[in-house]
Motif scaffolding. Structure first.
Motif, PDB file in Angstrom:
ATOM      1  N   SER A 258       0.802  -1.221   0.000  1.00 22.89           N
ATOM      2  CA  SER A 258       0.000   0.000   0.000  1.00 22.89           C
ATOM      3  C   SER A 258       0.833   1.269   0.000  1.00 22.89           C
ATOM      4  O   SER A 258       0.332   2.336   0.342  1.00 22.89           O
ATOM      5  N   GLN A 259       2.120   1.168  -0.363  1.00 20.93           N
ATOM      6  CA  GLN A 259       2.991   2.339  -0.296  1.00 20.93           C
ATOM      7  C   GLN A 259       3.625   2.673  -1.645  1.00 20.93           C
ATOM      8  O   GLN A 259       4.713   3.225  -1.711  1.00 20.93           O
ATOM      9  N   VAL A 260       2.937   2.349  -2.724  1.00 21.82           N
ATOM     10  CA  VAL A 260       3.520   2.515  -4.045  1.00 21.82           C
ATOM     11  C   VAL A 260       3.844   3.975  -4.338  1.00 21.82           C
ATOM     12  O   VAL A 260       4.959   4.315  -4.745  1.00 21.82           O
ATOM     13  N   THR A 261       2.883   4.858  -4.141  1.00 17.40           N
ATOM     14  CA  THR A 261       3.074   6.267  -4.494  1.00 17.40           C
ATOM     15  C   THR A 261       4.236   6.888  -3.730  1.00 17.40           C
ATOM     16  O   THR A 261       5.084   7.581  -4.308  1.00 17.40           O
ATOM     17  N   GLU A 262       4.324   6.614  -2.455  1.00 16.65           N
ATOM     18  CA  GLU A 262       5.353   7.225  -1.619  1.00 16.65           C
ATOM     19  C   GLU A 262       6.750   6.718  -1.953  1.00 16.65           C
ATOM     20  O   GLU A 262       7.719   7.482  -1.956  1.00 16.65           O
ATOM     21  N   LEU A 263       6.850   5.433  -2.271  1.00 20.65           N
ATOM     22  CA  LEU A 263       8.168   4.811  -2.369  1.00 20.65           C
ATOM     23  C   LEU A 263       8.606   4.489  -3.788  1.00 20.65           C
ATOM     24  O   LEU A 263       9.676   3.928  -3.986  1.00 20.65           O
ATOM     25  N   TRP A 264       7.798   4.820  -4.782  1.00 22.35           N
ATOM     26  CA  TRP A 264       8.149   4.465  -6.151  1.00 22.35           C
ATOM     27  C   TRP A 264       9.500   5.046  -6.597  1.00 22.35           C
ATOM     28  O   TRP A 264      10.303   4.321  -7.205  1.00 22.35           O
ATOM     29  N   PRO A 265       9.815   6.312  -6.337  1.00 21.76           N
ATOM     30  CA  PRO A 265      11.124   6.826  -6.773  1.00 21.76           C
ATOM     31  C   PRO A 265      12.294   6.032  -6.203  1.00 21.76           C
ATOM     32  O   PRO A 265      13.272   5.763  -6.903  1.00 21.76           O
ATOM     33  N   ALA A 266      12.198   5.648  -4.930  1.00 20.80           N
ATOM     34  CA  ALA A 266      13.286   4.877  -4.334  1.00 20.80           C
ATOM     35  C   ALA A 266      13.329   3.464  -4.890  1.00 20.80           C
ATOM     36  O   ALA A 266      14.398   2.888  -5.101  1.00 20.80           O
ATOM     37  N   LEU A 267      12.157   2.899  -5.148  1.00 18.08           N
ATOM     38  CA  LEU A 267      12.103   1.549  -5.693  1.00 18.08           C
ATOM     39  C   LEU A 267      12.839   1.440  -7.014  1.00 18.08           C
ATOM     40  O   LEU A 267      13.605   0.501  -7.248  1.00 18.08           O
ATOM     41  N   THR A 268      12.639   2.419  -7.877  1.00 17.34           N
ATOM     42  CA  THR A 268      13.241   2.354  -9.206  1.00 17.34           C
ATOM     43  C   THR A 268      14.754   2.562  -9.174  1.00 17.34           C
ATOM     44  O   THR A 268      15.409   2.404 -10.199  1.00 17.34           O
ATOM     45  N   GLU A 269      15.295   2.901  -8.009  1.00 18.35           N
ATOM     46  CA  GLU A 269      16.742   2.946  -7.872  1.00 18.35           C
ATOM     47  C   GLU A 269      17.327   1.543  -7.731  1.00 18.35           C
ATOM     48  O   GLU A 269      18.512   1.334  -7.997  1.00 18.35           O
ATOM     49  N   ALA A 270      16.516   0.590  -7.303  1.00 17.82           N
ATOM     50  CA  ALA A 270      17.002  -0.765  -7.084  1.00 17.82           C
ATOM     51  C   ALA A 270      16.491  -1.744  -8.135  1.00 17.82           C
ATOM     52  O   ALA A 270      17.153  -2.721  -8.446  1.00 17.82           O
ATOM     53  N   VAL A 271      15.302  -1.492  -8.652  1.00 23.82           N
ATOM     54  CA  VAL A 271      14.705  -2.382  -9.639  1.00 23.82           C
ATOM     55  C   VAL A 271      14.629  -1.635 -10.964  1.00 23.82           C
ATOM     56  O   VAL A 271      14.010  -0.577 -11.047  1.00 23.82           O
ATOM     57  N   THR A 272      15.274  -2.165 -11.978  1.00 22.22           N
ATOM     58  CA  THR A 272      15.232  -1.530 -13.288  1.00 22.22           C
ATOM     59  C   THR A 272      14.000  -2.011 -14.032  1.00 22.22           C
ATOM     60  O   THR A 272      13.823  -3.213 -14.250  1.00 22.22           O
ATOM     61  N   THR A 273      13.125  -1.084 -14.414  1.00 18.86           N
ATOM     62  CA  THR A 273      11.893  -1.451 -15.101  1.00 18.86           C
ATOM     63  C   THR A 273      11.456  -0.305 -15.994  1.00 18.86           C
ATOM     64  O   THR A 273      11.788   0.865 -15.740  1.00 18.86           O
ATOM     65  N   ASP A 274      10.736  -0.631 -17.066  1.00 13.61           N
ATOM     66  CA  ASP A 274      10.167   0.406 -17.913  1.00 13.61           C
ATOM     67  C   ASP A 274       8.693   0.639 -17.591  1.00 13.61           C
ATOM     68  O   ASP A 274       7.995   1.333 -18.324  1.00 13.61           O
ATOM     69  N   MET A 275       8.212   0.075 -16.476  1.00 12.44           N
ATOM     70  CA  MET A 275       6.873   0.386 -16.010  1.00 12.44           C
ATOM     71  C   MET A 275       6.873   1.735 -15.303  1.00 12.44           C
ATOM     72  O   MET A 275       7.873   2.131 -14.699  1.00 12.44           O
ATOM     73  N   THR A 276       5.761   2.430 -15.367  1.00 18.49           N
ATOM     74  CA  THR A 276       5.613   3.685 -14.649  1.00 18.49           C
ATOM     75  C   THR A 276       4.882   3.444 -13.336  1.00 18.49           C
ATOM     76  O   THR A 276       4.308   2.359 -13.108  1.00 18.49           O
ATOM     77  N   MET A 277       4.866   4.447 -12.484  1.00 17.02           N
ATOM     78  CA  MET A 277       4.133   4.325 -11.233  1.00 17.02           C
ATOM     79  C   MET A 277       2.639   4.130 -11.498  1.00 17.02           C
ATOM     80  O   MET A 277       1.963   3.388 -10.776  1.00 17.02           O
ATOM     81  N   VAL A 278       2.116   4.779 -12.537  1.00 20.89           N
ATOM     82  CA  VAL A 278       0.707   4.611 -12.885  1.00 20.89           C
ATOM     83  C   VAL A 278       0.428   3.163 -13.263  1.00 20.89           C
ATOM     84  O   VAL A 278      -0.583   2.575 -12.852  1.00 20.89           O
ATOM     85  N   ASP A 279       1.337   2.561 -14.040  1.00 23.21           N
ATOM     86  CA  ASP A 279       1.181   1.143 -14.390  1.00 23.21           C
ATOM     87  C   ASP A 279       1.110   0.290 -13.127  1.00 23.21           C
ATOM     88  O   ASP A 279       0.270  -0.607 -13.005  1.00 23.21           O
TER      89      ASP A 279
END
Length: 458
Positions: A258-279
């Protein structure tokens, strides 16, 4: 970033890796309007540069597109054999397909030694495609060439990818507090002893992880998804899909989705993906409600879908796709659940642990049955019941279409150990009492190594 925030990020990162990889949910299942399949970064080339030297085996023709439906989305999960920034070989390739109309999810493990045509390169193992694309500057880099490789050889267009390496995987397991997983087939391999020097041969011991419910440390979890000593790469792929599902279930139980919006920028520092937060946000609702029985897995068999061979000249041990068998498997992978699977989903099953080993055989068996679409409830120890061989109670009275035969095949129970007691007032359709000889290994099997004898009954 403060330590507390890092911890929360890594925990949610573990959940989202699985969300992005194993259990992505379709918008229609989440109550949202269906959308067109996103356009990936694949280079849909009409022709390729011929190899500089003739390939060791002939290049097969391009596979026609197996599906072109807007409601199907395919995501490639990539794991590299590195701990740092170098690209490395992609020894884990798991394709996840989401059917928006059916609300179904399926996973297919691609063997790392599968010998395929890498566009604009040559015939080679599929696990080097990413590295080739990265160093050769292929449009879209390593991801672009991987997507094109899947399109050419399997007729499947990859829409998104999610990529982690060994280090990221271990950190995620650490922040989850260990990986809680059902081991349904004992596995044995050499393992570095705690605190030992990895450069010394006597630092390793032959280690066996028995059938049961386990909490794995980061090192042991990595050992589990990499081991092939007592099995093979196809069995390793089965375990890797088990791990993806286990991480999702554990993250959901810990309330970490339940913390996608808050933590998405930090997540993408560790997981490389071409998905967006909206996806990702569109995927959260089903991940919270999805039953494990709604997720199917596909692998393939040597001698059926793949043919082992040694390449002429250099003698490399590889797997060649048998397209006559593999393409029908992939069509099944891309289509909604079969009628047999739907029928299993309509049956209720309770599983009890009658082995008395205290290793959670009921949960292990329930997790195994869920892969085949059954709705299963593990209920713990079986009271005073102790069994060596597993027994199935059938309370349905059904004649046609009775999934008890599927239960027998999966759990390897013969007719003599099926007890039919039709009950119109039944609380469940089937009761399964798991015995000490439980064994559902698909590829290899080690003898169960039981703990000390259970205590005497009062």
């Amino acid at each position: 970033m403060h330590h507390h925030t890092l911890t929360r990020f890594r925990l949610t990162g573990a959940a989202l890796i699985v969300l992005l990889s194993a259990l992505l949910l379709v918008s229609t299942a989440a109550g949202l309007a269906p959308q067109a399949t996103p356009t990936g970064t694949s280079v849909l080339a009409s022709s390729y540069t011929p190899p500089a030297t003739p390939p060791v085996v002939p290049i097969p023709p391009r596979v026609d597109l197996l599906e072109d439906a807007d409601h199907i989305v395919n995501i490639l999960v990539i794991g590299s054999d590195t701990t740092g920034e170098t690209p490395g070989r992609t020894d884990t390739l798991i394709l996840v397909s989401i059917n928006r109309e059916a609300g179904s999810v399926a996973m297919w493990h691609v063997p790392r030694d599968l010998f395929v045509y890498i566009p604009d390169y040559t015939m080679e193992r599929i696990n080097v495609a990413f590295e080739v694309g990265y160093y050769r500057g292929y449009p879209g880099g390593g991801y672009g060439l991987l997507k094109e490789t899947f399109l050419y050889n399997f007729g499947i267009e990859v829409d998104f990818y999610a990529h982690v390496n060994f280090y990221s995987f271990q950190r995620l397991v650490e922040e989850l507090g260990g990986l809680v997983i059902s081991v349904d087939c004992a596995i044995q391999d050499w393992r570095l002893q705690d605190g030992a020097d990895p450069t010394l041969g006597d630092s390793y011991e032959l280690f066996t992880l028995p059938v049961g419910r386990h909490r794995l440390t980061p090192d042991l979890a990595l050992w589990y998804v990499r081991s092939r000593f007592s099995s093979n790469d196809l069995d390793r792929g089965r375990r890797q899909m088990d791990v993806l599902r286990a991480m999702w279930l554990q993250a959901r139980e810990l309330g970490l989705l339940s913390q996608v919006t808050e933590l998405w920028p930090a997540l993408t520092e560790a997981v490389t993906t071409d998905m967006t937060m909206v996806d990702a946000l569109e995927l959260v609702p089903l991940a919270l409600s999805l039953d494990p029985g709604d997720v199917a897995r596909y692998g393939g068999r040597e001698g059926v879908h793949f043919r082992r061979t040694f390449t002429p000249g250099d003698g490399r041990d590889v797997l060649l796709p048998n397209r006559d068998a593999l393409l029908p498997l992939l069509r099944d992978f891309l289509t909604p659940p079969t009628s047999n699977r739907v029928q299993r989903q309509g049956a209720t099953v309770e599983v009890v642990d009658a082995a008395w080993y205290g290793l959670g055989f009921d949960v292990v068996a329930a997790d195994r049955l869920a892969w085949e679409g059954f709705r299963v409830t593990p209920t713990g120890p079986g009271g005073e019941v102790r069994r060596e061989l597993t027994v199935i109670y059938d309370y349905t009275g059904w004649s046609k279409g009775n999934p008890v035969t599927d239960l027998q095949a999966i759990l390897r129970v013969d007719d003599a150990h099926v007890i039919r007691q039709p009950d119109p007032n039944r609380a469940v359709d089937f009761r399964v009492e798991i015995g000490t000889a439980y064994n559902t290994c698909i590829y290899t099997a080690l003898p169960n190594a039981p703990p000390p004898d259970p205590p005497e009954l009062p």
